[in-house]
Design an enzyme around this catalytic site. Structure first.
Site, PDB file in Angstrom:
ATOM      1  N   LYS A 102       0.773  -1.114   0.283  1.00  0.00           N
ATOM      2  CA  LYS A 102       0.026   0.051  -0.004  1.00  0.00           C
ATOM      3  C   LYS A 102       0.902   1.355  -0.098  1.00  0.00           C
ATOM      4  CE  LYS A 102      -4.658   0.877   0.917  1.00  0.00           C
ATOM      5  NZ  LYS A 102      -5.660   0.106   0.604  1.00  0.00           N
TER       6      LYS A 102
ATOM      7  N   GLY B  46     -20.945   6.637   6.587  1.00  0.00           N
ATOM      8  CA  GLY B  46     -20.044   7.076   5.362  1.00  0.00           C
ATOM      9  C   GLY B  46     -20.887   6.783   4.278  1.00  0.00           C
ATOM     10  N   VAL B  47     -21.338   7.675   3.692  1.00  0.00           N
ATOM     11  CA  VAL B  47     -22.044   7.287   2.030  1.00  0.00           C
ATOM     12  C   VAL B  47     -21.103   8.103   0.813  1.00  0.00           C
ATOM     13  CG1 VAL B  47     -24.505   6.523   2.187  1.00  0.00           C
ATOM     14  CG2 VAL B  47     -23.956   8.965   2.943  1.00  0.00           C
ATOM     15  N   GLY B  48     -19.905   7.568   0.904  1.00  0.00           N
ATOM     16  CA  GLY B  48     -19.079   7.985  -0.245  1.00  0.00           C
ATOM     17  C   GLY B  48     -19.319   6.934  -1.261  1.00  0.00           C
ATOM     18  N   ASN B  49     -17.892   6.961  -2.049  1.00  0.00           N
ATOM     19  CA  ASN B  49     -18.248   6.172  -3.660  1.00  0.00           C
ATOM     20  C   ASN B  49     -18.777   4.713  -3.109  1.00  0.00           C
ATOM     21  OD1 ASN B  49     -16.858   8.215  -5.041  1.00  0.00           O
ATOM     22  ND2 ASN B  49     -15.137   7.643  -3.902  1.00  0.00           N
ATOM     23  N   VAL B  50     -18.164   3.859  -2.228  1.00  0.00           N
ATOM     24  CA  VAL B  50     -18.607   2.460  -2.111  1.00  0.00           C
ATOM     25  C   VAL B  50     -20.010   2.616  -1.697  1.00  0.00           C
ATOM     26  CG1 VAL B  50     -18.093   0.637  -1.147  1.00  0.00           C
ATOM     27  CG2 VAL B  50     -16.298   1.718  -1.888  1.00  0.00           C
ATOM     28  N   ALA B  51     -20.303   3.242  -0.580  1.00  0.00           N
ATOM     29  CA  ALA B  51     -21.617   3.024   0.051  1.00  0.00           C
ATOM     30  C   ALA B  51     -22.951   3.512  -0.637  1.00  0.00           C
ATOM     31  CB  ALA B  51     -21.410   3.956   1.365  1.00  0.00           C
ATOM     32  N   TYR B  52     -22.526   4.612  -1.293  1.00  0.00           N
ATOM     33  CA  TYR B  52     -23.543   5.087  -2.411  1.00  0.00           C
ATOM     34  C   TYR B  52     -24.334   4.059  -3.274  1.00  0.00           C
ATOM     35  CZ  TYR B  52     -26.562   8.008  -5.230  1.00  0.00           C
ATOM     36  OH  TYR B  52     -27.818   8.153  -6.080  1.00  0.00           O
TER      37      TYR B  52
HETATM   38  N1  NAD Z   1     -13.087   2.537  -3.095  1.00  0.00           N
HETATM   39  C1  NAD Z   1     -13.032   1.144  -3.072  1.00  0.00           C
HETATM   40  O1  NAD Z   1     -12.874   0.396  -4.112  1.00  0.00           O
HETATM   41  C2  NAD Z   1     -12.595   0.280  -1.765  1.00  0.00           C
HETATM   42  C3  NAD Z   1     -12.160  -0.824  -1.714  1.00  0.00           C
HETATM   43  C4  NAD Z   1     -11.909  -1.522  -0.528  1.00  0.00           C
HETATM   44  C5  NAD Z   1     -12.022  -0.791   0.555  1.00  0.00           C
HETATM   45  N2  NAD Z   1     -12.567   0.381   0.721  1.00  0.00           N
HETATM   46  C6  NAD Z   1     -12.504   1.298   1.981  1.00  0.00           C
HETATM   47  O2  NAD Z   1     -14.013   1.569   2.045  1.00  0.00           O
HETATM   48  C7  NAD Z   1     -14.018   2.847   2.840  1.00  0.00           C
HETATM   49  C8  NAD Z   1     -14.778   3.870   1.920  1.00  0.00           C
HETATM   50  O3  NAD Z   1     -14.218   4.020   0.676  1.00  0.00           O
HETATM   51  P1  NAD Z   1     -14.681   5.129  -0.306  1.00  0.00           P
HETATM   52  O4  NAD Z   1     -13.889   4.754  -1.501  1.00  0.00           O
HETATM   53  O5  NAD Z   1     -16.411   4.929  -0.417  1.00  0.00           O
HETATM   54  O6  NAD Z   1     -14.256   6.401   0.182  1.00  0.00           O
HETATM   55  P2  NAD Z   1     -15.024   7.770   0.197  1.00  0.00           P
HETATM   56  O7  NAD Z   1     -14.024   8.775   0.597  1.00  0.00           O
HETATM   57  O8  NAD Z   1     -15.560   7.924  -1.224  1.00  0.00           O
HETATM   58  O9  NAD Z   1     -16.164   7.700   1.261  1.00  0.00           O
HETATM   59  C9  NAD Z   1     -15.880   7.738   2.581  1.00  0.00           C
HETATM   60  C10 NAD Z   1     -17.099   8.430   3.311  1.00  0.00           C
HETATM   61  O10 NAD Z   1     -16.927   8.446   4.673  1.00  0.00           O
HETATM   62  C11 NAD Z   1     -17.225   9.885   5.310  1.00  0.00           C
HETATM   63  N3  NAD Z   1     -16.585   9.740   6.603  1.00  0.00           N
HETATM   64  C12 NAD Z   1     -15.253  10.097   6.754  1.00  0.00           C
HETATM   65  N4  NAD Z   1     -15.188  10.049   8.229  1.00  0.00           N
HETATM   66  C13 NAD Z   1     -16.347   9.979   8.516  1.00  0.00           C
HETATM   67  C14 NAD Z   1     -17.161   9.707   9.790  1.00  0.00           C
HETATM   68  N5  NAD Z   1     -16.364   9.617  10.848  1.00  0.00           N
HETATM   69  N6  NAD Z   1     -18.228   9.551  10.031  1.00  0.00           N
HETATM   70  C15 NAD Z   1     -19.118   9.313   8.919  1.00  0.00           C
HETATM   71  N7  NAD Z   1     -18.482   9.551   7.718  1.00  0.00           N
HETATM   72  C16 NAD Z   1     -17.478   9.753   7.492  1.00  0.00           C
HETATM   73  C17 NAD Z   1     -16.704  10.716   4.151  1.00  0.00           C
HETATM   74  O11 NAD Z   1     -17.056  12.120   4.281  1.00  0.00           O
HETATM   75  C18 NAD Z   1     -17.076   9.925   2.865  1.00  0.00           C
HETATM   76  O12 NAD Z   1     -18.033  10.345   2.254  1.00  0.00           O
HETATM   77  C19 NAD Z   1     -12.553   3.088   3.152  1.00  0.00           C
HETATM   78  O13 NAD Z   1     -12.154   2.642   4.194  1.00  0.00           O
HETATM   79  C20 NAD Z   1     -11.713   2.227   2.039  1.00  0.00           C
HETATM   80  O14 NAD Z   1     -10.619   2.165   2.456  1.00  0.00           O
HETATM   81  C21 NAD Z   1     -12.887   0.979  -0.657  1.00  0.00           C
HETATM   82  C1  LEU Z   2      -6.666  -2.009  -5.361  1.00  0.00           C
HETATM   83  C2  LEU Z   2      -7.456  -1.226  -4.766  1.00  0.00           C
HETATM   84  C3  LEU Z   2      -9.058  -1.132  -5.340  1.00  0.00           C
HETATM   85  C4  LEU Z   2      -7.485  -1.373  -3.446  1.00  0.00           C
HETATM   86  C5  LEU Z   2      -8.685  -0.763  -2.552  1.00  0.00           C
HETATM   87  N1  LEU Z   2      -8.442   0.365  -2.136  1.00  0.00           N
HETATM   88  C6  LEU Z   2      -8.757  -1.699  -1.230  1.00  0.00           C
HETATM   89  O1  LEU Z   2      -8.464  -1.311  -0.018  1.00  0.00           O
HETATM   90  O2  LEU Z   2      -8.927  -2.993  -1.460  1.00  0.00           O
END
Ligand code: NAD
Ligand code: LEU
Length: 364
Positions: free
Chosen positions: A80, A180-186
């Site tokens: 990472k 947290g309703v960011g990229n994944v959660a939406y």
């Molecule tokens: N994007 C991926 O493909 C992926 C893959 C594996 C794991 N993850 C993990 O999933 C999680 C979310 O990823 P993402 O890409 O959606 O990120 P993101 O930044 O788009 O979404 C995270 C959301 O959480 C909110 N947030 C931050 N702190 C907060 C708090 N204390 N309380 C409530 N909300 C809060 C942010 O405002 C944001 O909207 C991360 O931990 C990331 O490492 C993501």
């Molecule tokens: C390779 C990526 C898609 C990794 C992703 N951010 C994860 O934590 O799994």
């Protein structure tokens, strides 16, 4: 922090510090274990309060990727990167290009992708300097943004966890509290809404909350109140360490299933929720959809093949609950066993001598 001692304790291979004055790049690449193959893991950009905090995050996340990739059945090790800086203010083209050149210098030992704070556009800039990057634009025949695929994996994994807790994998009528309703959660909310689940959401960003409220009729609660909601399922989808001494006593949900990395503050918290009878879908298994998707690029990206593989997260979560019951251990231990056993098996099967690479026989 005694870095070498820490690396020795948890078997890290390499820690690389990258600095470029022109662009302001300060990056730390952590390579945990390459037994299964090159280390693949995303790049996180975050405004760390201290350098120590950044190093710790890189190390913890890299180890998580070793386990995630191994449990997902990928032939990849774990690594990472963290870039120190504010993703909203400190990014520039030269920064990601400089970083791409540092990755190139590792000659394939490390392959990157998106993580919190980085985007497909950033990966495209890295790609200007190295091929050791995934999650690049679909215009290059690649997989693009991994988040929607991660969300699909979390959705199927949540269904498997619901089956374990409630006897049925239907999420219709279930209440899910999403942190947290960011990229994944939406996208996760989209799947849940479609199936008829009720949504409670909290986010520090009001615009993200509004989006979910408007699209899915989600109910907003304060960020501090998300743990104590009368929900069937708690879905942590923000940052790590949110299952801890303060939050556990507040939990009413029977299931924890969400996308965040490193959800357990400590392993003891995994033991406590297990004893409480909470069904916990281990984070690095349920959120492996993104890495499964980007890893498919290494074979020439095929979306259908990748999605089929992501769908097996359901079976993987079921298997983990089986091991947990068979061995009488919490689910996080069962997941670690699955990953560690695979690394040990593959390591053994790859230990025979092969006539390639640098060797004394090359001179003959
Ligand atoms: N994007 C991926 O493909 C992926 C893959 C594996 C794991 N993850 C993990 O999933 C999680 C979310 O990823 P993402 O890409 O959606 O990120 P993101 O930044 O788009 O979404 C995270 C959301 O959480 C909110 N947030 C931050 N702190 C907060 C708090 N204390 N309380 C409530 N909300 C809060 C942010 O405002 C944001 O909207 C991360 O931990 C990331 O490492 C993501
Ligand atoms: C390779 C990526 C898609 C990794 C992703 N951010 C994860 O934590 O799994």
């Amino acid at each position: 922090m005694e870095i070498f001692k820490y690396m020795e304790t948890y078997d890290y291979e390499q820690l690389v510090f990258c600095q470029d004055k022109t662009s302001g790049l300060k990056a730390i690449i952590a390579i945990h274990d390459t037994t299964l193959g090159p280390a693949l893991g995303g790049t996180r950009m975050w405004n760390y309060a201290t350098e120590e905090e950044a190093i710790e995050d890189a190390l913890r996340l890299a180890k998580g990727m070793t386990y995630k990739n191994a449990a997902a059945g990928l032939n990849l090790g774990g690594g990472k990167t963290v870039i120190i800086g504010d993703p909203l203010k400190d990014k520039n083209e030269e920064m990601f290009r400089a970083f791409g050149r540092f990755i190139q210098g590792l000659n394939g030992r490390y392959i990157t992708a998106e993580d919190v704070g980085t985007t497909v556009a950033d990966m495209d800039l890295i790609h200007e300097e190295t091929n050791y990057v995934t999650g690049i634009s679909e215009a290059f025949g690649s997989s693009g943004n991994p988040s929607p695929v991660t969300a699909y994996g979390v959705y199927v994994g949540m269904k498997a966890a619901a089956k374990e807790a409630f006897g049925s994998d239907s999420l219709e009528g279930k209440t899910v509290a999403v942190q947290g309703v960011g990229n994944v959660a939406y996208t996760l909310c989209e799947y849940l809404h479609k199936e008829g689940a009720k949504l409670i959401v909290a986010d520090i960003n009001q615009a993200s909350v509004d989006r979910a409220v408007n699209a899915f009729g989600a109910v907003q609660v304060d960020v501090n109140d998300i743990y104590s909601q009368d929900a069937d399922i708690f879905a942590p989808c923000a940052l790590g360490a949110i299952i801890n001494d303060n939050t556990i006593p507040q939990l009413k949900a029977k299931v924890i299933a969400g996308s965040a990395n490193n959800q357990l503050r400590d392993t003891t918290h995994g033991d406590i929720i297990h004893e409480m009878g909470i069904v916990y879908a281990p984070d690095y298994v349920i959120n492996s959809g993104g890495v499964i998707n980007v890893a498919d690029e290494l074979y020439g990206y095929n979306a259908e093949r990748a999605m089929k593989r992501v769908a097996t997260i359901y079976d993987k979560i079921e298997r983990i609950f089986e091991i947990s019951k068979r061995d009488g251990v919490p689910s996080y231990v069962a997941a670690d066993r699955l990953a560690e056993e695979r690394i040990a098996r593959v390591s053994k099967s790859r230990s025979q001598f092969l006539q390639n690479g640098k060797h004394i026989l090359n001179g003959r």
